[in-house]
Write a protein that holds these residues in place. Sequence first.
Motif, PDB file in Angstrom:
ATOM      1  N   THR A 213       0.839  -1.195   0.000  1.00 39.61           N
ATOM      2  CA  THR A 213       0.000   0.000   0.000  1.00 39.61           C
ATOM      3  C   THR A 213       0.873   1.243   0.000  1.00 39.61           C
ATOM      4  OG1 THR A 213      -0.118  -0.041   2.420  1.00 39.61           O
ATOM      5  CG2 THR A 213      -1.861  -1.180   1.207  1.00 39.61           C
ATOM      6  N   ALA A 214       0.244   2.375  -0.247  1.00 37.11           N
ATOM      7  CA  ALA A 214       0.993   3.630  -0.395  1.00 37.11           C
ATOM      8  C   ALA A 214       1.684   4.056   0.895  1.00 37.11           C
ATOM      9  CB  ALA A 214       0.054   4.731  -0.887  1.00 37.11           C
ATOM     10  N   ASN A 215       1.185   3.588   2.040  1.00 36.54           N
ATOM     11  CA  ASN A 215       1.845   3.940   3.306  1.00 36.54           C
ATOM     12  C   ASN A 215       2.895   2.901   3.714  1.00 36.54           C
ATOM     13  OD1 ASN A 215      -0.027   1.963   3.841  1.00 36.54           O
ATOM     14  ND2 ASN A 215      -0.690   2.823   5.784  1.00 36.54           N
ATOM     15  N   LYS A 216       3.384   2.157   2.727  1.00 35.15           N
ATOM     16  CA  LYS A 216       4.500   1.227   2.887  1.00 35.15           C
ATOM     17  C   LYS A 216       4.171   0.059   3.824  1.00 35.15           C
ATOM     18  CE  LYS A 216       8.054   4.617   1.676  1.00 35.15           C
ATOM     19  NZ  LYS A 216       9.325   5.262   2.058  1.00 35.15           N
ATOM     20  N   GLU A 217       2.966  -0.451   3.711  1.00 34.06           N
ATOM     21  CA  GLU A 217       2.575  -1.678   4.386  1.00 34.06           C
ATOM     22  C   GLU A 217       2.449  -2.800   3.353  1.00 34.06           C
ATOM     23  OE1 GLU A 217      -0.182   0.226   7.972  1.00 34.06           O
ATOM     24  OE2 GLU A 217      -1.115  -0.863   6.307  1.00 34.06           O
ATOM     25  N   ILE A 218       2.688  -4.028   3.799  1.00 31.69           N
ATOM     26  CA  ILE A 218       2.458  -5.199   2.954  1.00 31.69           C
ATOM     27  C   ILE A 218       1.385  -6.048   3.623  1.00 31.69           C
ATOM     28  CG2 ILE A 218       3.437  -7.289   1.958  1.00 31.69           C
ATOM     29  CD1 ILE A 218       6.134  -5.867   1.858  1.00 31.69           C
ATOM     30  N   HIS A 219       0.330  -6.342   2.894  1.00 28.89           N
ATOM     31  CA  HIS A 219      -0.789  -7.122   3.405  1.00 28.89           C
ATOM     32  C   HIS A 219      -0.798  -8.489   2.734  1.00 28.89           C
ATOM     33  CE1 HIS A 219      -2.918  -3.643   5.365  1.00 28.89           C
ATOM     34  NE2 HIS A 219      -2.065  -3.012   4.573  1.00 28.89           N
ATOM     35  N   SER A 220      -0.929  -9.534   3.546  1.00 25.77           N
ATOM     36  CA  SER A 220      -0.925 -10.905   3.020  1.00 25.77           C
ATOM     37  C   SER A 220      -2.062 -11.687   3.650  1.00 25.77           C
ATOM     38  CB  SER A 220       0.405 -11.603   3.325  1.00 25.77           C
ATOM     39  OG  SER A 220       1.508 -10.831   2.901  1.00 25.77           O
ATOM     40  N   LEU A 221      -2.634 -12.613   2.863  1.00 24.92           N
ATOM     41  CA  LEU A 221      -3.737 -13.431   3.369  1.00 24.92           C
ATOM     42  C   LEU A 221      -3.581 -14.866   2.883  1.00 24.92           C
ATOM     43  CD1 LEU A 221      -7.346 -12.523   3.951  1.00 24.92           C
ATOM     44  CD2 LEU A 221      -6.961 -14.448   2.406  1.00 24.92           C
ATOM     45  N   TRP A 222      -3.748 -15.818   3.809  1.00 23.34           N
ATOM     46  CA  TRP A 222      -3.713 -17.246   3.506  1.00 23.34           C
ATOM     47  C   TRP A 222      -5.021 -17.881   3.961  1.00 23.34           C
ATOM     48  CZ3 TRP A 222       0.240 -14.450   5.497  1.00 23.34           C
ATOM     49  CH2 TRP A 222       1.507 -14.547   4.914  1.00 23.34           C
ATOM     50  N   LEU A 223      -5.411 -18.956   3.318  1.00 27.98           N
ATOM     51  CA  LEU A 223      -6.578 -19.728   3.731  1.00 27.98           C
ATOM     52  C   LEU A 223      -6.138 -20.974   4.480  1.00 27.98           C
ATOM     53  CD1 LEU A 223      -7.772 -17.951   1.395  1.00 27.98           C
ATOM     54  CD2 LEU A 223      -9.281 -19.900   0.889  1.00 27.98           C
ATOM     55  N   ILE A 224      -6.856 -21.317   5.530  1.00 26.51           N
ATOM     56  CA  ILE A 224      -6.752 -22.634   6.162  1.00 26.51           C
ATOM     57  C   ILE A 224      -8.083 -23.324   5.916  1.00 26.51           C
ATOM     58  CG2 ILE A 224      -6.498 -23.911   8.323  1.00 26.51           C
ATOM     59  CD1 ILE A 224      -4.746 -21.708   9.375  1.00 26.51           C
ATOM     60  N   ASP A 225      -8.103 -24.246   4.952  1.00 31.57           N
ATOM     61  CA  ASP A 225      -9.359 -24.878   4.557  1.00 31.57           C
ATOM     62  C   ASP A 225      -9.333 -26.402   4.654  1.00 31.57           C
ATOM     63  OD1 ASP A 225      -7.641 -25.309   2.475  1.00 31.57           O
ATOM     64  OD2 ASP A 225      -8.859 -24.313   0.948  1.00 31.57           O
ATOM     65  N   ASP A 226      -8.209 -26.968   5.124  1.00 34.17           N
ATOM     66  CA  ASP A 226      -8.173 -28.427   5.261  1.00 34.17           C
ATOM     67  C   ASP A 226      -8.807 -28.818   6.595  1.00 34.17           C
ATOM     68  OD1 ASP A 226      -5.504 -29.119   7.201  1.00 34.17           O
ATOM     69  OD2 ASP A 226      -5.530 -27.164   6.195  1.00 34.17           O
ATOM     70  N   PRO A 227      -9.641 -29.832   6.610  1.00 34.67           N
ATOM     71  CA  PRO A 227     -10.409 -30.208   7.810  1.00 34.67           C
ATOM     72  C   PRO A 227      -9.553 -30.468   9.044  1.00 34.67           C
ATOM     73  CG  PRO A 227     -11.259 -31.354   5.882  1.00 34.67           C
ATOM     74  CD  PRO A 227      -9.998 -30.675   5.438  1.00 34.67           C
ATOM     75  N   GLN A 228      -8.380 -31.049   8.860  1.00 32.48           N
ATOM     76  CA  GLN A 228      -7.558 -31.399  10.014  1.00 32.48           C
ATOM     77  C   GLN A 228      -7.098 -30.162  10.769  1.00 32.48           C
ATOM     78  OE1 GLN A 228      -4.144 -33.812   9.070  1.00 32.48           O
ATOM     79  NE2 GLN A 228      -3.559 -34.092  11.207  1.00 32.48           N
ATOM     80  N   ASN A 229      -6.564 -29.168  10.048  1.00 29.97           N
ATOM     81  CA  ASN A 229      -6.092 -27.961  10.708  1.00 29.97           C
ATOM     82  C   ASN A 229      -7.248 -27.099  11.208  1.00 29.97           C
ATOM     83  OD1 ASN A 229      -3.302 -28.368  10.625  1.00 29.97           O
ATOM     84  ND2 ASN A 229      -3.153 -27.596   8.528  1.00 29.97           N
ATOM     85  N   ILE A 230      -8.367 -27.118  10.501  1.00 29.08           N
ATOM     86  CA  ILE A 230      -9.553 -26.414  10.992  1.00 29.08           C
ATOM     87  C   ILE A 230      -9.966 -26.969  12.349  1.00 29.08           C
ATOM     88  CG2 ILE A 230     -12.049 -26.222  10.630  1.00 29.08           C
ATOM     89  CD1 ILE A 230     -11.496 -25.662   7.696  1.00 29.08           C
ATOM     90  N   GLN A 231      -9.967 -28.280  12.462  1.00 24.14           N
ATOM     91  CA  GLN A 231     -10.356 -28.904  13.728  1.00 24.14           C
ATOM     92  C   GLN A 231      -9.376 -28.553  14.850  1.00 24.14           C
ATOM     93  OE1 GLN A 231     -10.884 -33.149  13.518  1.00 24.14           O
ATOM     94  NE2 GLN A 231     -11.292 -33.364  15.715  1.00 24.14           N
ATOM     95  N   LYS A 232      -8.084 -28.551  14.538  1.00 20.93           N
ATOM     96  CA  LYS A 232      -7.080 -28.212  15.555  1.00 20.93           C
ATOM     97  C   LYS A 232      -7.289 -26.796  16.084  1.00 20.93           C
ATOM     98  CE  LYS A 232      -3.278 -31.185  13.953  1.00 20.93           C
ATOM     99  NZ  LYS A 232      -1.911 -31.180  13.349  1.00 20.93           N
ATOM    100  N   ILE A 233      -7.512 -25.842  15.170  1.00 22.13           N
ATOM    101  CA  ILE A 233      -7.699 -24.455  15.591  1.00 22.13           C
ATOM    102  C   ILE A 233      -8.973 -24.318  16.415  1.00 22.13           C
ATOM    103  CG2 ILE A 233      -8.197 -22.117  14.754  1.00 22.13           C
ATOM    104  CD1 ILE A 233      -6.290 -22.710  12.417  1.00 22.13           C
ATOM    105  N   GLN A 234     -10.032 -24.941  15.943  1.00 17.42           N
ATOM    106  CA  GLN A 234     -11.311 -24.867  16.650  1.00 17.42           C
ATOM    107  C   GLN A 234     -11.178 -25.448  18.058  1.00 17.42           C
ATOM    108  OE1 GLN A 234     -14.543 -25.989  14.131  1.00 17.42           O
ATOM    109  NE2 GLN A 234     -15.960 -26.267  15.818  1.00 17.42           N
TER     110      GLN A 234
END
Length: 411
Positions: A173-194
């Motif tokens: 962005t113009a104010n010198k930030e970097i924005h990143s986004l990832w998905l966690i969509d695999d059932p195993q890791n979803i269950q661990k986080i939940q």
Amino acid sequence: MTKILPFKAVRPAPAYAGLVASRSYENYSEAELRAQLEYNPYSFLHIINPGYKFQHEIGGEKRFGMVKNRYLEFKEEHIFIQDESPSYYIYKIQTREGSCCGIIAAASVEDYEQNVIKKHEDTIAHREELFKEYLKVVGFNTEPVLLTYPDDPIINQLLDERMHTRPEYEFATANKEIHSLWLIDDPQNIQKIQEQFAQMEKIYIADGHHRSSSSWLLAKESKNSNPNHTGKEAYNFFMSYLISESNLKIFEFSRLIKDLNGHTKEEFLIKLDEWFRIENRGYEVYKPSKKHHFNMYLDGEFYSLYLRKTNYEFTDSLSELDSYILYEKILKPVLGIRDLRYDNRIEYVHGRNDLIELKTRVDSGEFEVGFGMLPAGIEEIKQIADENLTMPPKSTYIEPKLRSGLTIYEF
């Protein structure tokens, strides 16, 4: 037990992400806002500022309906697409000072109602009702409530592992930030986080008390009007950005006051002397280094104010909060500032801006006196919430501040 669930976000198609994402509407100057609306047809600002299309200022419920129309247009043009399966979304912001990351997810309004999601600020009824009506009409939310939780090594490990892969989005962005986004969509890791969140007895609102309260009001209304209510409907949850306590950045707000409430400078200092040990620092730019120490700028000079603890009685966690002490011993009794939200004699400068701004605005004659303090710590905020107490308005300025439009939660 905290219920934090994945959801099917509506998101920009990857090619549009950097163009769609916008800062909060209030953070743009008039010229910046006009430029964004004029030259960037993909900006999320077009959705929340729908009257621009007709060169007309639109307010009230008519605006809510037009916001929904602009949003639907973005979906029809495939600028926005919806994920096919529920996901958690890792959102990282890299700034010149460092980085922070957290999880965008759906938090439970029942947890909010049951005080599992803890609050530390009062809300204003008419603002809650207004935003509830907005959500009801538009049918989506794009500004997550900022929630914080104790650092969890298992969650940290899952995030680190995922962030070593290629992100779904990455843009600067113009104010010198970097924005990143990832998905966690695999059932195993979803269950661990939940499961990890389910083990937490409580989490805390860092920012977004009105948004969470309005979502709760909408859920109650929707439940009462739905004879087939199950508790699993989307309106039973609100979009949140969950960030560990170590990633949270807390700043203070300085207070600027337009007059001394009829006191001369000398009378004012004498009144302050009852509760504070005062030292004139002259032209030295003084910033407090301890709790219960305050800085004051008055008549071209800085002062340090140290609370006289032999006079002051600490009765609970709120009474130890510096913004509360300033209000109870100076702003209300001496300067006559009772309503910190609406009194037009007071303004606030958040701690991201240095004391030079406070000095400049007093020197300009716009204000008579300014006060500063150290920011509250996360443990102070949690203790106040645990005691079911509420902090004075503008006690904290909390980061990160997310870009709007990257993940959207539909009801």
